[in-house]
Design an enzyme around this catalytic site. Structure first.
Site, PDB file in Angstrom:
ATOM      1  N   ASN A 424       0.840  -1.190   0.000  1.00 25.92           N
ATOM      2  CA  ASN A 424       0.000   0.000   0.000  1.00 25.92           C
ATOM      3  C   ASN A 424       0.879   1.245   0.000  1.00 25.92           C
ATOM      4  O   ASN A 424       1.787   1.360   0.832  1.00 25.92           O
ATOM      5  CB  ASN A 424      -0.900   0.016   1.243  1.00 25.92           C
ATOM      6  CG  ASN A 424      -1.759   1.266   1.317  1.00 25.92           C
ATOM      7  OD1 ASN A 424      -2.652   1.462   0.500  1.00 25.92           O
ATOM      8  ND2 ASN A 424      -1.482   2.127   2.286  1.00 25.92           N
ATOM      9  N   GLU A 425       0.638   2.132  -0.944  1.00 23.11           N
ATOM     10  CA  GLU A 425       1.364   3.405  -1.012  1.00 23.11           C
ATOM     11  C   GLU A 425       2.879   3.186  -1.015  1.00 23.11           C
ATOM     12  O   GLU A 425       3.630   3.872  -0.308  1.00 23.11           O
ATOM     13  CB  GLU A 425       0.925   4.330   0.127  1.00 23.11           C
ATOM     14  CG  GLU A 425      -0.553   4.682   0.044  1.00 23.11           C
ATOM     15  CD  GLU A 425      -1.043   5.604   1.154  1.00 23.11           C
ATOM     16  OE1 GLU A 425      -0.248   5.939   2.056  1.00 23.11           O
ATOM     17  OE2 GLU A 425      -2.224   5.987   1.122  1.00 23.11           O
ATOM     18  N   ASN A 426       3.310   2.228  -1.821  1.00 24.24           N
ATOM     19  CA  ASN A 426       4.744   1.942  -1.901  1.00 24.24           C
ATOM     20  C   ASN A 426       5.511   2.986  -2.704  1.00 24.24           C
ATOM     21  O   ASN A 426       6.728   2.871  -2.872  1.00 24.24           O
ATOM     22  CB  ASN A 426       4.961   0.546  -2.493  1.00 24.24           C
ATOM     23  CG  ASN A 426       4.308  -0.528  -1.662  1.00 24.24           C
ATOM     24  OD1 ASN A 426       3.237  -1.018  -2.000  1.00 24.24           O
ATOM     25  ND2 ASN A 426       4.927  -0.884  -0.543  1.00 24.24           N
TER      26      ASN A 426
END
Length: 826
Positions: A424-426
């Site tokens: 997530n949101e890398n």
């Protein structure tokens, strides 16, 4: 029925009869624990008193029950950062294994974030990761302890078990401390003591598959735990239908049990699992050997699904719109140490809202949640906590691989799971000097391959990392229309743009913060100042409450009124998007986060449709009006006691309902019946412009769906008096129950007119014998909170004594209230 069997066995009668009577021993370890916040000089300090009462023990060790979280209170304490460090637990257990030469295990359903386990002073195991399950075999250590007569005498025949948990910051661990949620510490999920025979079933891997001829197969793989190399066993596998009828069974004799045994049964005309009919088969396995009988049963469901390329989602051959939300493991007063009853209540609330899909963000969650999703009928995206920060070293990567492997293996059998989330949101840097997109892509590709190798039947997904969106099966871009960027009326356009950019699109995370109890007569006023045409993604700095472009998240009123309109618009548009796979609102419930100290309830992400204590907010009912099957009607404004405007000025009254038609009655007068039309925004056409009387107004709504009639009613005061700047505070007791008193402070101008749009900061404190019931992370459970419509409340526990409540607000005179005796409520 056709059967296929493989494994190491031959058909020889062993003289062992399979039976259903004896059960493996499993006990939740709930009581008799002590906790020490901080560190010890060594394990010896935890056991040296051996039942003797010492000053050190009295001062430092606290009696607690499991599950328990370090940060149950301080995660939302407005004045101090939450504790990140070690904590110790200890107990004395009477351990007597009923199996001759059996094995004794401690089974952790989750502990955060690094854990060490001791029997007396012997370290028996450790684990890194706060969300996956794990076990420690303590058989030899318990035996060694019991062989010491001296120790048995000192500890009165019981075995000391000591556990050290640690949630200290560590850049080479996931999740990152940059994550927008609290990284809790403690034994915050259930801990079990398990006794097993020497040969037992380690786990079952159940793989249903829907066939081309509308039959189905259920492939069962039983994996064994056999550390003592026990030979000669009988095994029986039996499958029962949702109503308990046996439809197939298999028996084998194992002379030299290997690592596993596999068997496949074919089922004609299977009963399919779906959110509308979550029908579950049961696989029963009995393993009987000279060491004892072990029985294990697990549920499974038969269903098939498909994400059509550049198209919608299909379940069991039919187009199915995923109507979803999100869940963090987080609750008022306990942190993430939620009990099974709490979890069940929350999931039922989600189901009754009408949701059929949930993303479990951003980590593997309790097996109890997955069981509830199976039985209630809620499809699942579950993910590992590779969330923000970048990419660490090999230690970091190993933890990510291990957590993905454990999540898939431990939750493989749940029919509700359709997606394994890899991150997530890398695209969010910050934990390391280097932020190399190519290295992140390479590791994402590795995790994607690992996921498919472990489970070819499910999809992989990530959210918000455009430079990796081509690597996974399903992708969700960042779309926050009307909150972090743009206006909510742009939602459909930006969603279609995102849909066209990938093969399989699924929109997770949308919505906005809403301060419970805050309402507005003009919630849309900010929108005229918000730029359009620049997308709706959340960019760096957009979550900040200062600086940058004009946006609702920073410059809006954070009212329930605005978020109800935003949700209403999104849901009406989703009904006109035939290509849409689905969406998931972020989140279902408010949750704690260290990254939001300036929010109206400090350290709380307030985007939920309910508060952290299960208190409903208005947006919950907007979802129900679109998604719920059970007839409902809800007048907007249950937590809006006073409306305002000019005398004779019409005010909009909205009713959220899924009924075919609704009649509105105000002060005994009918304002007519309106038909529901989901495309008639707002409130699906169920809105009336009404001139309210100054003073109290009684508002009724009568909804009709076929022959069913339901009603809702509220009372609202209408204020026409105009107010000037806030000048004073009025503090009073407004409710009393047993030893608890609810106090409310109101903000008035110099003429004593309530300032109904005031959002001043309010600070509660107490002197005396009692306590504020605070650090709950709710609008009525925080000693520091922004006013909602010029007021704020908190509960006080008097403890039977004298108390003085103090309320401060910057630039306003401080006020006091004595509640040392029974108060008269106005």
């Amino acid at each position: 029925m056709r059967k296929k069997v493989s494994g190491c066995f031959i058909l020889i009668f062993l003289g062992i009869t399979l039976g259903y009577g004896q059960q493996p021993y499993k006990q939740r370890l709930l009581n008799g624990w002590e906790f020490l916040k901080g560190d010890l000089g060594g394990i010896w300090e935890a056991v040296r008193s051996a039942g003797e009462v010492s000053a050190d023990d009295i001062l430092r060790w606290e009696k607690i029950k499991l599950p328990h979280c370090f940060n149950a209170s301080d995660a939302v304490d407005p004045d101090v950062p939450y504790y990140q460090g070690p904590g110790w637990y200890r107990t004395l257990l009477p351990i007597e294994n009923p199996y001759h030469l059996g094995r004794t295990l401690l089974h952790f359903e989750g502990a955060g974030q690094k854990t060490e386990v001791y029997v007396y002073t012997t370290k028996v195991g450790s684990h890194v990761g706060g969300y996956d399950e794990w076990t420690v075999d303590i058989t030899e250590a318990v035996k060694e302890f019991k062989e010491s007569e001296h120790l048995r005498t000192r500890f009165l025949g019981k075995v000391p078990v000591i556990i050290r948990c640690d949630n200290s910051r560590d850049l080479q661990m996931i999740p990152s401390s940059l994550s927008d949620f609290t990284i809790y510490g403690g034994l915050y999920r259930y801990l079990n003591l398990i006794h097993l025979p020497s040969l037992s079933i380690d786990r079952l891997e159940i793989a249903p598959k829907f066939g081309k001829n509308e039959d189905a197969s259920i492939h069962v793989k039983a994996l064994f735990y056999n550390p003592d190399s026990v030979a000669n066993a009988n095994i029986e596998i039996r499958i029962t239908t949702p109503d308990g009828k046996t439809i197939d069974r298999h028996k084998s004799i194992l002379v030299k049990p290997g690592r596993s045994l596999e068997w496949t049964a074919v089922i004609a005309k299977p009963l399919l699992w779906s959110p509308a009919q979550p029908r579950l088969y049961t696989v029963h396995v009995l393993l009987n050997s000279t060491s004892g009988l072990h029985k294990l049963s697990e549920k499974t469901g038969i269903r098939h699904f498909n994400f059509e390329e550049q198209g919608p989602f299909y379940l069991n051959g039919e187009r199915f719109l995923l109507k979803g939300t999100h869940r963090h493991e987080d609750h008022a007063g306990v942190g993430n140490a939620m009990t099974e009853d709490m979890m069940r209540k929350e999931m039922i609330m989600i189901k009754e809202m009408g949701a059929n899909f949930i993303r479990l963000g951003h980590y593997q969650q309790s097996r109890i949640i997955l069981d509830l999703c199976d039985s209630l009928g809620i499809l699942v995206w579950e993910e590992i906590p590779w969330c923000r920060g970048g990419l660490g070293n090999e230690v970091y990567k190993k933890q990510a691989r291990d957590m993905l492997t454990n999540m898939i293996q431990q939750h493989f059998n749940h029919p509700s799971v359709i997606i394994w989330g890899l991150g997530n949101e890398n695209d969010w840097p910050g934990d390391f000097p280097e932020f190399d997109q190519e290295k992140i892509r390479a590791f994402m590709q590795e995790l994607n391959a690992l996921s498919h190798a472990l489970d070819p039947s499910r999809k992989t997904a990530i959210r918000r990392c455009d430079f990796c969106k081509d690597l996974v099966d399903v992708y969700s871009p960042s779309i926050w229309a009307g909150w972090y960027r743009g206006r909510y009326t742009e939602y459909k356009q930006v969603s279609e743009e995102g849909f066209k950019s990938v093969k399989h699109f699924l929109h997770v995370e949308w919505g906005g913060d809403n301060h419970a109890g805050r309402h507005s007569e003009t919630p849309e006023a900010i929108l005229s100042k918000v730029d359009t045409g620049d997308g709706a993604d959340e960019r760096k700095g957009d979550a900040s409450l200062t600086g940058g472009n004009i946006r609702v998240s920073k410059d809006g009123d954070w009212s329930e009124s605005y978020i109800c309109n935003l949700i209403d618009w999104h849901l009406k548009e989703q009904e006109t998007m035939p290509w849409l796979t689905g969406t998931a609102y972020w989140p279902f419930k408010d949750f704690s986060t260290p990254g939001r100290p300036l929010n109206p309830v400090p350290y709380v992400n307030q985007k939920g449709v309910i508060e952290r204590d299960f208190t409903f907010k208005s947006p919950y009912y907007v979802f129900q009006s679109y998604w719920a099957a059970k007839p409902m009607v809800h007048i907007y404004g249950h937590t809006w006691p006073v409306r305002w405007g000019n005398s004779g000025e019409p005010r909009m009254i909205k009713v959220y309902s899924n009924c075919d038609e609704v009649e509105l009655i105000v002060n005994g007068k009918s304002y007519g019946v309106k038909k529901r039309d989901s495309q008639d925004f707002p409130a699906a056409g169920l809105r009336w412009m009404v001139v309210l009387s100054e003073g109290i107004n009684t508002i009724r709504a009568i909804g009709r769906m076929g022959k069913i009639t339901i009603e809702d009613q509220i009372k609202q005061r209408y204020q026409t008096a105009k107010w000037t700047d806030p000048a004073k505070l009025l503090l009073e007791a407004v409710d009393e129950e047993n030893d608890c008193v609810t106090v409310q402070v109101r903000i008035l101008d110099s003429a004593n007119v309530p300032c109904l749009d005031a959002a001043n900061w309010i600070y509660f404190s107490i002197a005396g014998d009692g306590d504020l019931i605070d650090n709950l992370g709710t609008s009525t459970g925080s000693r520091k909170v922004q006013a909602y419509n010029g007021r704020a409340k908190i509960k006080v526990r008097r403890n039977g004594g004298k108390n003085i409540i103090c309320v401060k607000s910057p630039s306003l005179p401080t006020v006091f209230l004595s509640i040392d005796k029974k108060t008269e409520t106005p």
